[in-house]
Structure formats: C-alpha cells, structure tokens
Design an enzyme around this catalytic site. Structure first.
Site, mmCIF file in Angstrom:
data_model
loop_
_atom_site.group_PDB
_atom_site.id
_atom_site.type_symbol
_atom_site.label_atom_id
_atom_site.label_comp_id
_atom_site.label_asym_id
_atom_site.label_seq_id
_atom_site.Cartn_x
_atom_site.Cartn_y
_atom_site.Cartn_z
ATOM 1 N N SER A 256 0.881 -1.044 -0.081
ATOM 2 C CA SER A 256 -0.021 -0.127 0.079
ATOM 3 C C SER A 256 0.821 1.329 -0.021
ATOM 4 C CB SER A 256 -0.945 -0.025 1.241
ATOM 5 O OG SER A 256 -1.410 1.530 1.386
ATOM 6 N N TYR A 269 -2.682 -0.827 10.457
ATOM 7 C CA TYR A 269 -2.538 -1.181 9.014
ATOM 8 C C TYR A 269 -1.239 -0.650 8.197
ATOM 9 C CZ TYR A 269 -4.159 -1.157 3.964
ATOM 10 O OH TYR A 269 -4.199 -1.268 2.737
HETATM 11 N N1 LIG Z 1 -8.545 -0.524 -2.192
HETATM 12 C C1 LIG Z 1 -7.550 0.201 -1.786
HETATM 13 O O1 LIG Z 1 -7.615 1.475 -2.027
HETATM 14 C C2 LIG Z 1 -6.263 -0.383 -1.319
HETATM 15 C C3 LIG Z 1 -4.981 0.435 -1.344
HETATM 16 C C4 LIG Z 1 -3.765 0.174 -0.778
HETATM 17 C C5 LIG Z 1 -3.692 -1.504 -0.636
HETATM 18 N N2 LIG Z 1 -4.900 -2.322 -0.536
HETATM 19 C C6 LIG Z 1 -4.549 -3.654 -0.216
HETATM 20 O O2 LIG Z 1 -5.041 -4.464 -1.319
HETATM 21 C C7 LIG Z 1 -5.348 -5.728 -1.118
HETATM 22 C C8 LIG Z 1 -6.941 -6.178 -1.303
HETATM 23 O O3 LIG Z 1 -7.637 -5.151 -0.716
HETATM 24 P P1 LIG Z 1 -9.126 -4.835 -1.617
HETATM 25 O O4 LIG Z 1 -9.082 -3.174 -1.696
HETATM 26 O O5 LIG Z 1 -9.288 -5.207 -2.605
HETATM 27 O O6 LIG Z 1 -10.027 -5.035 -0.340
HETATM 28 P P2 LIG Z 1 -11.342 -6.161 -0.390
HETATM 29 O O7 LIG Z 1 -11.830 -6.120 1.107
HETATM 30 O O8 LIG Z 1 -12.163 -5.961 -1.491
HETATM 31 O O9 LIG Z 1 -10.435 -7.519 -0.597
HETATM 32 C C9 LIG Z 1 -9.706 -7.954 0.499
HETATM 33 C C10 LIG Z 1 -9.633 -9.373 0.343
HETATM 34 O O10 LIG Z 1 -8.908 -9.938 1.292
HETATM 35 C C11 LIG Z 1 -9.707 -11.307 1.866
HETATM 36 N N3 LIG Z 1 -9.356 -11.539 3.357
HETATM 37 C C12 LIG Z 1 -9.419 -10.844 4.429
HETATM 38 N N4 LIG Z 1 -8.910 -11.524 5.350
HETATM 39 C C13 LIG Z 1 -8.632 -12.646 4.859
HETATM 40 C C14 LIG Z 1 -8.013 -13.903 5.187
HETATM 41 N N5 LIG Z 1 -7.566 -14.080 6.785
HETATM 42 N N6 LIG Z 1 -7.615 -15.023 4.463
HETATM 43 C C15 LIG Z 1 -7.984 -14.837 3.126
HETATM 44 N N7 LIG Z 1 -8.482 -13.878 2.712
HETATM 45 C C16 LIG Z 1 -8.823 -12.796 3.366
HETATM 46 C C17 LIG Z 1 -11.286 -10.645 1.823
HETATM 47 O O11 LIG Z 1 -12.052 -11.521 2.003
HETATM 48 C C18 LIG Z 1 -11.306 -10.082 0.539
HETATM 49 O O12 LIG Z 1 -11.408 -11.125 -0.455
HETATM 50 C C19 LIG Z 1 -5.338 -5.586 0.535
HETATM 51 O O13 LIG Z 1 -4.005 -6.138 0.917
HETATM 52 C C20 LIG Z 1 -5.253 -4.214 0.873
HETATM 53 O O14 LIG Z 1 -4.560 -3.683 1.913
HETATM 54 C C21 LIG Z 1 -5.975 -1.692 -1.031
#
Ligand SMILES: NC(=O)c1ccc[n+]([C@@H]2O[C@H](COP(=O)([O-])OP(=O)(O)OC[C@H]3O[C@@H](n4cnc5c(N)ncnc54)[C@H](O)[C@@H]3O)[C@@H](O)[C@H]2O)c1
Length: 371
Positions: A256, A269
């Site tokens: 991130s 986080y």
């Molecule tokens: N959306 C953003 O702006 C953003 C920015 C920076 C980083 N990220 C990172 O991207 C990644 C995906 O996030 P996203 O935005 O798609 O959110 P999201 O909530 O749509 O997806 C997160 C996924 O992780 C899964 N998950 C959570 N706990 C879990 C576990 N214990 N075992 C297996 N799966 C698990 C959830 O079920 C979901 O499928 C994350 O690591 C997040 O930190 C997202």
C-alpha cells in the site's frame, strides 16, 4: 452516467451542451460506469471504457473524430486503457471490474499456475481474472463468500484457463499449507503467488485493542509470510522450467502507499504495510540467486469494498481527490495490469521493487502549490 446516456450525449457531439456534459462527466473522476443498458454485453464490456476516453478526446479535438460517425469508438479500442471512470452510475452499483479487462491473444502467462489470495473481492478479484486472461491457471483463494469466489472461477474458465476456488484463512499455517498442496495436486505446480488478502480494523491509537492490532498484523503481514514461504518451497523444489518462465517463481506482495505514508487512526494497517515492504525486500535479496523474483505493488486509493467510506459520497470523494494528483480514484484493473506485468517474463529483471500504482499519491500533493 449510464452507458446509454453517455452514448446519447456523444451522438449529439456537435451540440455544445452534450459535449459539455461529456466533458464534465470525464473531469469529475471517481464513479464507475453502469453497464445496464446499451449494446450487447460483450460490446459494452469491451468498448465502454473506450467510449469514455474517446469522448474525452472528442471534447478536446472535435474535428479529428467527427468524421467517423459509424461506431467510430469501436475502431480504436487499443487506444484505450480500461481505466476510465465516469460519474453518475450511482454509488451503490459497483462496476464489475472483471468485465473491463479485455480478452487478448497475448498470453504472457501461458502454462503458468497462480495463487491469488483474497481473490473474491476488489483488487484480488481483478488480479485473478487478469492472470486468467493472460493465460494462467488460478487458485482463487477466499475466506468468506464462496459464491463470489465461484464467480471469479467462472470468469477464468471463460478465458479458457483452469481455476478452482479454495477457502483458506491466510493467517492460519495449516490452511495455507493445505491450499498449496491442493494447488500442486490440481495444477502440478505453482509459478506465481499474488499475496493480496488484507483487511483494516481502524481505530484511534489510544483506543486500539490488542485484538485489532493482532488481527491486522496476522492477516496482512503474517499471512503474506506464510503464503510467500509456502510458494518459495514449491519454487525451490521445482526450479526453473525455461519453457514456462525465466524465473523459478514470482511473488507479488500487495502492499500500500501506507508502506511510506504514515496514517493516523490506522497504526495497525500502516505497520503491516511497512512490514510488508521490508519482508518483500529481504526475501527478494535472499531468493534472487535462486531465480525467484519477489516484488511489491503499492496501490493508492482503489475503489473497492475495503475503503468504501473514502469514495461513497460526493464529499468523501472530493476530499480523496485532493490527495491524488492524477485526479481520479484508482480501479482494481489498474492494479491487475501491474500484477500481470510483474508476474510475466516481461519484467524479468525487476527484483525487490515496489511498483506504486497510486495516481501520484506518494508525490506529496500538498506541496504542489509551494507547500
Ligand atoms: N483498495 C485500496 O485502496 C487499497 C489500497 C492499498 C492497498 N490495498 C490492499 O489491497 C489488498 C486487497 O484489498 P481490496 O481493496 O481489494 O479490499 P477487499 O476488502 O475488497 O479485498 C480484501 C480481500 O482479502 C480477503 N481476506 C481478508 N482476510 C482474509 C484472510 N484471513 N484470509 C484470506 N483472505 C482474506 C477478503 O475476504 C477479501 O477477499 C489488501 O491487501 C489491501 O490492503 C488496497
């Protein structure tokens, strides 16, 4: 703005009011397109973003495109990265990220096998589908909502690749090991890991419970450790297969911008993402001699369920956009395309790097007007 509304606006492209509407639509980034009306579904999926971006060109250069009235926007789909965002679709209607990734004959991941964690939502969903479209067979990991995982599997099948949904909590070692065992059983081996699963448990620092701290560290950081270790063991067992890839394996750690940017109210986080940065770099250094490439992706603000509160009202979106020099919220496909590239031999000399996919969020936009 719905697809047919935008189409109508474009049909009247000599009408200044329509042009202005389209221009405004494109300028105000952040809300996805609704594909509920218009042409055939396949065409909508393939060309709607093209339409949007071309409409931007139309507004700037009306003469250059006004000659080709017959489906002019269909003729140049290659000009358009599939990442445009248009307001008006309604915040409640998530654009199906998957439908915006194109089918292509270019299969940089042909014969490769991948695991994507957290692949039934948001970025992970889009990455899993993009890997499938790029030719990889994919294990679609999920921890809840099996139906969504099966939907991703279906999309990958449609692309002509194998896929299985596998339930596993990435923070549980036995479940991670079972998942890798199943992957090897079903696909023969694993070439690519996208360690994407993550969550937030936001809280003021003084109020943050140990449970919230531990949960975020366990899933976001320990989960990546466990999955990366299991993948590494398989890569080392198998070694390089030159007909498949130059590398023995590729690991992509979903980090991130908060591996760099401190984040008040999100100490757990930001700590997890800072940890991912040095986990990624340390194992990249250790494993490069074994021809295992480890890299990270640092998304900025991507429109997914994890950060709904940051974009689901006009006020929140407006505030968010002040942090993004590029002037739009990111889409999961923006990250998915980066993941495909990092997983492919096209990035074979890229080792231990974090690729920021953030519209410039890490460029200290607060200093854009002299601080
Ligand atoms: N959306 C953003 O702006 C953003 C920015 C920076 C980083 N990220 C990172 O991207 C990644 C995906 O996030 P996203 O935005 O798609 O959110 P999201 O909530 O749509 O997806 C997160 C996924 O992780 C899964 N998950 C959570 N706990 C879990 C576990 N214990 N075992 C297996 N799966 C698990 C959830 O079920 C979901 O499928 C994350 O690591 C997040 O930190 C997202």
């Amino acid at each position: 703005m719905k697809f047919n509304t935008l189409s109508s606006a474009l049909k009247g492209k000599n009408n200044p009011t329509s042009k202005q509407r389209v221009a405004n639509a494109i300028r105000t980034a952040g809300i996805a397109i609704s594909f509920d009306t218009g042409s055939a579904p396949a065409d909508r999926a393939r060309y709607s973003p093209t339409l949007i971006r071309w409409s931007a060109n139309l507004v700037r250069e009306p003469r250059s495109h006004s000659r080709s009235r017959t489906a002019w926007w269909r003729k140049k789909p290659e000009l358009l990265p599939l990442n445009s965002v248009v307001p008006g679709a309604g915040f409640g209607r998530q654009t199906r990220c998957s439908s915006e990734l194109p089918m292509s004959d270019h299969k940089p991941l042909a014969r490769q096998k991948a695991i994507v964690t957290g692949a039934n939502s948001g970025i992970g969903e889009s990455v899993a589908i993009a890997l499938g479209l790029a030719g990889a067979d994919v294990v679609v990991n999920y921890v809840e909502n099996e139906d969504a995982a099966n939907g991703v599997v279906d999309r990958i099948h449609q692309a002509g690749c194998k896929a299985v949904a596998h339930r596993a909590d990435v923070s549980a070692q036995d479940q991670v090991e079972d998942m890798f065992e199943r992957a090897v059983r079903e696909f023969g081996t694993i070439d690519i890991l996208v360690a994407n699963a993550g969550l937030q448990r936001d809280c003021a620092f003084a109020e943050m419970s140990l449970e919230k701290w531990n949960k975020v560290l366990e899933v976001n950081l320990t989960g990546q450790f466990l999955c990366a270790q299991a993948a590494t063991r398989e890569f080392l067992r198998r070694g390089v297969v030159p007909s498949v890839s130059c590398a023995a394996g590729k690991i992509i750690c979903m980090s991130s911008v908060h591996q760099e940017i401190p984040w008040a109210g999100h100490a757990n986080y930001a700590t997890s993402k800072g940890g991912i940065k040095l986990l990624m770099e340390s194992i990249a250094q250790e494993l490069a001699p074994k021809r295992i490439r480890v890299n990270g992706i640092a998304p900025g603000a991507i429109r997914t369920p994890i950060n709904t509160a940051a974009w689901n009202t006009p006020e929140a979106l407006k505030n968010l956009l002040t942090l993004i020099p590029y002037g739009r919220i990111g889409l999961p496909e923006d990250v998915a395309r980066a993941a495909v590239w990092l997983a492919s031999d096209e990035s074979d000399y890229v080792v231990g790097t974090t690729l920021f996919v953030d519209g410039g969020m890490t460029l200290f936009p607060g200093f854009a007007t002299n601080g």
